[in-house]
Design an enzyme around this catalytic site. Sequence first.
Site, PDB file in Angstrom:
ATOM      1  N   CYS A  93     -69.658  21.622 -55.505  1.00  0.00           N
ATOM      2  CA  CYS A  93     -71.058  21.785 -55.916  1.00  0.00           C
ATOM      3  C   CYS A  93     -71.881  22.502 -54.845  1.00  0.00           C
ATOM      4  CB  CYS A  93     -71.653  20.425 -56.299  1.00  0.00           C
ATOM      5  SG  CYS A  93     -73.114  20.585 -57.319  1.00  0.00           S
ATOM      6  N   HIS A 224     -67.634  17.767 -59.898  1.00  0.00           N
ATOM      7  CA  HIS A 224     -67.516  16.742 -58.845  1.00  0.00           C
ATOM      8  C   HIS A 224     -66.270  15.874 -59.024  1.00  0.00           C
ATOM      9  CE1 HIS A 224     -71.493  16.949 -56.833  1.00  0.00           C
ATOM     10  NE2 HIS A 224     -71.895  17.456 -57.977  1.00  0.00           N
ATOM     11  N   GLU A 226     -65.044  13.755 -57.000  1.00  0.00           N
ATOM     12  CA  GLU A 226     -65.244  12.397 -56.444  1.00  0.00           C
ATOM     13  C   GLU A 226     -65.930  11.483 -57.449  1.00  0.00           C
ATOM     14  OE1 GLU A 226     -67.082  14.943 -55.814  1.00  0.00           O
ATOM     15  OE2 GLU A 226     -69.172  14.386 -55.445  1.00  0.00           O
TER      16      GLU A 226
END
Lengths: 276, 209
Positions: A93, A224, A226
Site C-alpha cells: 500500500c 494488504h 497482513e
Amino acid sequence: MADTFKDTVAIIQFPGVNCEYETAAAVRSVGLDADLFRWNENPELLEECMAVILPGGFSYQDRIRAGVVAAKDRIMDKVSELARKGRPVLGICNGAQVLVESGLIPGIHWERVDLALAPNVMMDREGYYCNWVFLRNEDSRCIWTTVFGTGEIIPIPVAHAEGRFVTEDMDILEEMKQNGQIALRYCSSRGEVDDLFPLNPNGSLENMAGVCNPEGNVLAMMPHPERASWLRQVPEDLPGSWGRKRWRAAGDVSKMEMEGPGRRFFAAVLSREGVK
Amino acid sequence: MPPSPIIACVGVVKDYSMCRSIQWKEEGDIIYLVGEPRDELGGSEYYRTILGTLGAHVPSADFIRERRQISSIIEMHRLGWIRACHDISQGGLLTALAEMALGGDGRGKLGVTLDVDELASCKLPPEKVLFSETGGFIVELPASKDRDVLALCTRNRVRLFKLGSLVPRSRLEVISGGTRLAIWELDELRSLFMTGCRKIFGIEERGEE
C-alpha cells in the site's frame, strides 16, 4: 550484530505509517522475527536483515504525493542498495507508493520513476476505497509470490485512495510484461480479469495489483496481505473457497486462528534459497 | 436530522468464533420473526418519510417481553442454530429484511418472498406489519430446526412467525392474498444502500479524469 538479524525481517517505520504492528504480527506468524525499524536509525543496520518490508499507512501525511517524501528519505538509499543486491523487499500500500516514487518499481531503469500510483478511478464514487478484492497470481519473476500457484486466486483487502498503476510510456508497460513483472492482477472470485469496478477497484492499468522489478526480489502491492493472514479476518460471506472455509470454521476458535489467504506472502522469504 | 440522544451499549463476547453477521447464508434456510409487530409507528421512518407525520403510538417498552425475546435468541444461538440474526428497528420488518439480504458490505445474493398473510394474526394492515418499529428479531435457521424453534418459542412464551425460505433469486418480494405487493432486485437495493450517504451529502459523482 550479524547473527541477531539473520532471521529478522525489518519493517520500516516512517512517520505516519500505521500498519507496522499488524505486518509484524503476520511476519511472526510464519516463524520469523520482525523488527520495527525506525526511519532515522542507522541504515547500515538493515544490512543484516533477511528482508525489508515497507508497511502501509500515510508516511509523512501523504504530503505532496503519497510516498514521495519517504522515497527521498536517507534510509531508502540503503533499501535501494539492498534491493540491487537481491535482498527481498516488499512494499504494501503506502509502501508500494514509496517503491514506485523511489523508482525501485518497475526498476527497468534503476531509480527512474516510470510508474505512478494515481488516484482511484471508480464507478459512482471517488477517493478512498476499502473492501475485499480478489487477486490472480500471474506467471511472473516475483519471489514473493512463488508460494502461490500460477492462476491461484487470493482474496485480500484493499484500502487506498491512490492505487491505480499507470504509466505514460507504453514501451515500459510492454517491457514489464515481457520481463514477467506483473505479479498480481485484480480478478473476480472465479479468476476472470475484467477492468470494470469493483473487480478492478481503482482502474489500474492491466488490472495490476502488484508489480515486481525485473529481478523479482522487489514487489510493490496495493492490497494488504497482513489483513488476510488469519482465517478469522476473512468475511464469512466472501465468495470462493476461503469464504466457505471461514464459514465452516465458525464456532471453533482453533480453526478461526488458522492461516488466512495472505499469510503466505510472508512465508515466501523463508522458502527462498540463499536468503538465510 | 433532528437532535436525538444516543445511547451506546457494549458487550463483551466470550467466544468471538460464535459471532454471526446479519447477512443471509444458505439457500433453503428459513427466516423467522421472533416477536410481534404492533400498531406502534409513532416516530417511525415510514410515517416520517412516506406520510410526513410523526404519529402518536411510539413503540412501548415492555421489559418482560424484551427479556423473553432476548433469552430465546441467546438460547437458539447457544444451541448453534442461528445462521444470521438482526433486530427490528428503524424502518421496521421490511427494512431489516432488506439489510439482511444485502449484508453489511452489500454482497448478499439470496432472496426471499415474504407473505404478509403469515402475520394475519397481528390484525394489522400490510404497511403496518412491514414498517412497525416494535422490537423483535429476525433469525435465519436451518430448515431442520423448524419444529424445535417453535417448541422453544412456545416454551418461552414469545411469538414466532415463519416469514419464508431463502432462494437463490436475488430479490426481495412481498405478497399478500396470492398477489404481489412489491418486488425489488437486490442490485437495485444495493445501489441505494451503498450510495445513500453520497446523495444525502450531495457529493458529486466524478467521471474519468
